[in-house]
Scaffold this motif. Structure first.
Motif, PDB file in Angstrom:
ATOM      1  N   ARG A 330       0.855  -1.193   0.000  1.00 50.77           N
ATOM      2  CA  ARG A 330       0.000   0.000   0.000  1.00 50.77           C
ATOM      3  C   ARG A 330       0.884   1.234   0.000  1.00 50.77           C
ATOM      4  N   HIS A 331       0.514   2.239  -0.827  1.00 51.05           N
ATOM      5  CA  HIS A 331       1.293   3.475  -0.935  1.00 51.05           C
ATOM      6  C   HIS A 331       0.352   4.677  -0.843  1.00 51.05           C
ATOM      7  N   ILE A 332       0.726   5.666  -0.061  1.00 53.81           N
ATOM      8  CA  ILE A 332      -0.088   6.864   0.115  1.00 53.81           C
ATOM      9  C   ILE A 332      -0.011   7.742  -1.135  1.00 53.81           C
ATOM     10  N   LEU A 333      -1.178   8.212  -1.589  1.00 45.76           N
ATOM     11  CA  LEU A 333      -1.265   9.156  -2.696  1.00 45.76           C
ATOM     12  C   LEU A 333      -2.041  10.385  -2.234  1.00 45.76           C
ATOM     13  N   GLU A 334      -2.241  11.334  -3.151  1.00 47.78           N
ATOM     14  CA  GLU A 334      -2.911  12.574  -2.768  1.00 47.78           C
ATOM     15  C   GLU A 334      -4.389  12.588  -3.141  1.00 47.78           C
ATOM     16  N   ASN A 335      -4.709  12.321  -4.403  1.00 47.70           N
ATOM     17  CA  ASN A 335      -6.098  12.407  -4.850  1.00 47.70           C
ATOM     18  C   ASN A 335      -6.272  11.557  -6.114  1.00 47.70           C
ATOM     19  N   PRO A 336      -6.047  10.235  -6.032  1.00 50.85           N
ATOM     20  CA  PRO A 336      -5.940   9.415  -7.236  1.00 50.85           C
ATOM     21  C   PRO A 336      -7.263   9.132  -7.943  1.00 50.85           C
ATOM     22  N   TYR A 337      -7.154   9.012  -9.253  1.00 45.51           N
ATOM     23  CA  TYR A 337      -8.277   8.613 -10.103  1.00 45.51           C
ATOM     24  C   TYR A 337      -7.872   7.346 -10.867  1.00 45.51           C
ATOM     25  N   GLY A 338      -7.695   7.463 -12.208  1.00 55.54           N
ATOM     26  CA  GLY A 338      -7.399   6.305 -13.017  1.00 55.54           C
ATOM     27  C   GLY A 338      -5.933   5.912 -13.006  1.00 55.54           C
ATOM     28  N   LEU A 339      -5.646   4.729 -13.588  1.00 58.38           N
ATOM     29  CA  LEU A 339      -4.279   4.229 -13.642  1.00 58.38           C
ATOM     30  C   LEU A 339      -4.146   3.252 -14.801  1.00 58.38           C
ATOM     31  N   GLY A 340      -2.901   2.943 -15.171  1.00 55.74           N
ATOM     32  CA  GLY A 340      -2.653   2.020 -16.264  1.00 55.74           C
ATOM     33  C   GLY A 340      -1.278   1.392 -16.136  1.00 55.74           C
ATOM     34  N   VAL A 341      -1.082   0.248 -16.819  1.00 62.21           N
ATOM     35  CA  VAL A 341       0.206  -0.439 -16.768  1.00 62.21           C
ATOM     36  C   VAL A 341       0.677  -0.741 -18.188  1.00 62.21           C
ATOM     37  N   LYS A 342       1.996  -0.713 -18.361  1.00 61.97           N
ATOM     38  CA  LYS A 342       2.632  -1.135 -19.611  1.00 61.97           C
ATOM     39  C   LYS A 342       4.043  -1.602 -19.286  1.00 61.97           C
ATOM     40  N   GLY A 343       4.301  -2.884 -19.541  1.00 63.49           N
ATOM     41  CA  GLY A 343       5.612  -3.427 -19.205  1.00 63.49           C
ATOM     42  C   GLY A 343       5.895  -3.266 -17.727  1.00 63.49           C
ATOM     43  N   ASN A 344       7.045  -2.682 -17.412  1.00 62.24           N
ATOM     44  CA  ASN A 344       7.423  -2.463 -16.018  1.00 62.24           C
ATOM     45  C   ASN A 344       7.024  -1.093 -15.496  1.00 62.24           C
TER      46      ASN A 344
END
Length: 414
Positions: A330-344
């Motif tokens: 788990r990592h603290i963020l500020e105000n997250p919405y969407g996300l995505g992954v590609k490779g590493n």
């Protein structure tokens, strides 16, 4: 002298009365529903020249085009043949639209309780091919965030009408803490290998997913499935309860991952027409898009407002055992919405904190390697050659580098 004293006392009493009255009143913002009859509503779907965006919604990519939704209004079509200089070319007016998905030049879009099919093989001559009426039993239009009340008494609302928007006004009202309304749901009348397919790609906020010959859609509590073997004539196969407070839908390796405010649900697609519930990972209440890569699911939880009162975080879930997903990091963020992954690489839209780029070579110990500040970020799609992101009524594009990504272009949707 007596007259003067009486006058002073009268003024004091009057002022006291005014002060007491003020204490019982407040100025509130009232949302007045804008409605259309169902027949007018269905006739209002049309294709127009490019328009100014009103409220940024979601993002979808198909071939050389980017589709950006305008919340409850429709879809902006952008020619992205040259990512350094994208061009707005059309606006598809679809009232009460929230999501789209595309396969082989057929675009599927919700319009309140209906599913509408468009032929986009000629992007300059988009044609409506089909409309399935009343296939979405449950659909909601959330009140504007700035509104305190919804004034239903100001409109002659009937069962054959659809709310398509809001007019806001300020009113002075008696304080009544119990009468605030957060949102509402309209109940509509109901009738009750992917890589090789020419299917587009949605962002992590998507509620539509096409897998082979099926379109999977989710509402706040239900999944509705359509057989699209005949692309021009989809048929509804089933609707069933799929989870609580559902927000997003993601597909990976024959599983559907449903993000909700309460947790992440996993469904097995071994029977395409009857997805089988496998498990649920429960977390605290928070807005929750999810993406999956290999044995790990990455999800953001946004606290505050209607999303919950906890911290905003990125959670990494070990899904190697689909029946028993477990929290890995788990990592603290500020105000997250969407996300995505590609490779590493893991890309996180952290709201006002901008776009954050992480190295996830070791998913249990990800490292932030970049950040694009001073921009609003909402959702992202990692394409083959470019990273596409929306936020703050703008479309941002980045090219991949050895160290992350580099800014390529910014296109204003205003």
């Amino acid at each position: 002298m007596k007259t003067k004293c009486f006058f002073v006392c009268f003024l004091l009493a009057l002022l006291s009365s005014c002060n007491n009255d003020d204490a019982n009143f407040e100025t509130v913002t009232v949302a007045i529903p804008e409605v259309l009859s169902m027949s007018e509503f269905r006739k209002s779907v049309s294709v127009k020249d490019p328009q100014i965006i009103e409220e940024l919604g979601k993002i979808y990519a198909y071939e050389n085009y980017i589709f950006v939704s305008d919340v409850a209004h429709g879809i902006h079509v952008i020619d992205n043949t040259n990512p350094e200089s994208p061009q707005a070319i059309k606006f598809i007016n679809i009232p009460r639209n929230e999501d789209i998905s595309i396969k082989d030049n057929f675009l599927y879009a919700d319009s309140a309780s209906d599913l509408v099919v468009f032929d986009i093989s000629d992007i300059n001559n988009i044609i409506i091919k089909e409309r399935l009426e009343n296939v979405f039993v449950e659909h909601s239009l959330q009140r504007p965030a700035e509104a305190d009340f919804i004034d239903w008494g100001s409109v002659d609302y009937k069962s054959d009408m659809v709310v398509v928007g809001w007019t806001l006004k300020e009113e002075r009202r008696t304080i009544d803490k119990n009468s605030y309304v957060d949102n509402f749901t309209i109940e509509a009348a109901s009738a009750d290998s992917r890589a090789s397919d020419n299917v587009g790609t949605g962002g992590s906020l998507a509620r539509f997913q096409i897998v082979k010959n099926y379109l999977y859609t989710v509402s706040s509590h239900e999944m509705t499935i359509f057989n699209i073997s005949d692309l021009t004539k989809p048929t509804q196969t089933s609707t069933f309860y799929a989870g609580n407070n559902i927000e997003t839908l993601f597909y990976a390796e024959n599983y559907l991952y449903i993000g909700s405010t309460d947790g992440m649900y996993i469904y097995d697609l071994k029977n395409a027409e009857a997805p089988e519930y496998v498990s649920e990972f429960i977390h605290w209440t928070g807005c929750d898009p999810v993406v999956v890569d290999g044995n790990y699911a990455y999800l953001t939880l946004r606290g505050g407002n209607n999303c919950g009162q906890q911290d905003s975080v990125l959670e990494i879930i070990d899904i190697s055992d689909k029946a028993n997903p477990t929290l890995a990091a788990r990592h603290i963020l500020e105000n997250p919405y969407g996300l995505g992954v590609k490779g590493n690489r893991l890309f996180v839209c952290d709201g006002n904190a901008g776009l954050k780029v992480f190295n996830k070579e070791n998913p249990l110990d990800i490292k932030q390697i970049g950040q694009f500040k001073n921009i609003q970020s909402k959702d992202v799609i990692p394409l083959k050659n470019t990273l596409v992101m929306i936020g703050g009524n703008s479309l941002y594009q980045y090219e991949y580098t050895d160290n992350g990504v580099a800014h390529l272009s910014t296109f204003s949707l205003n």
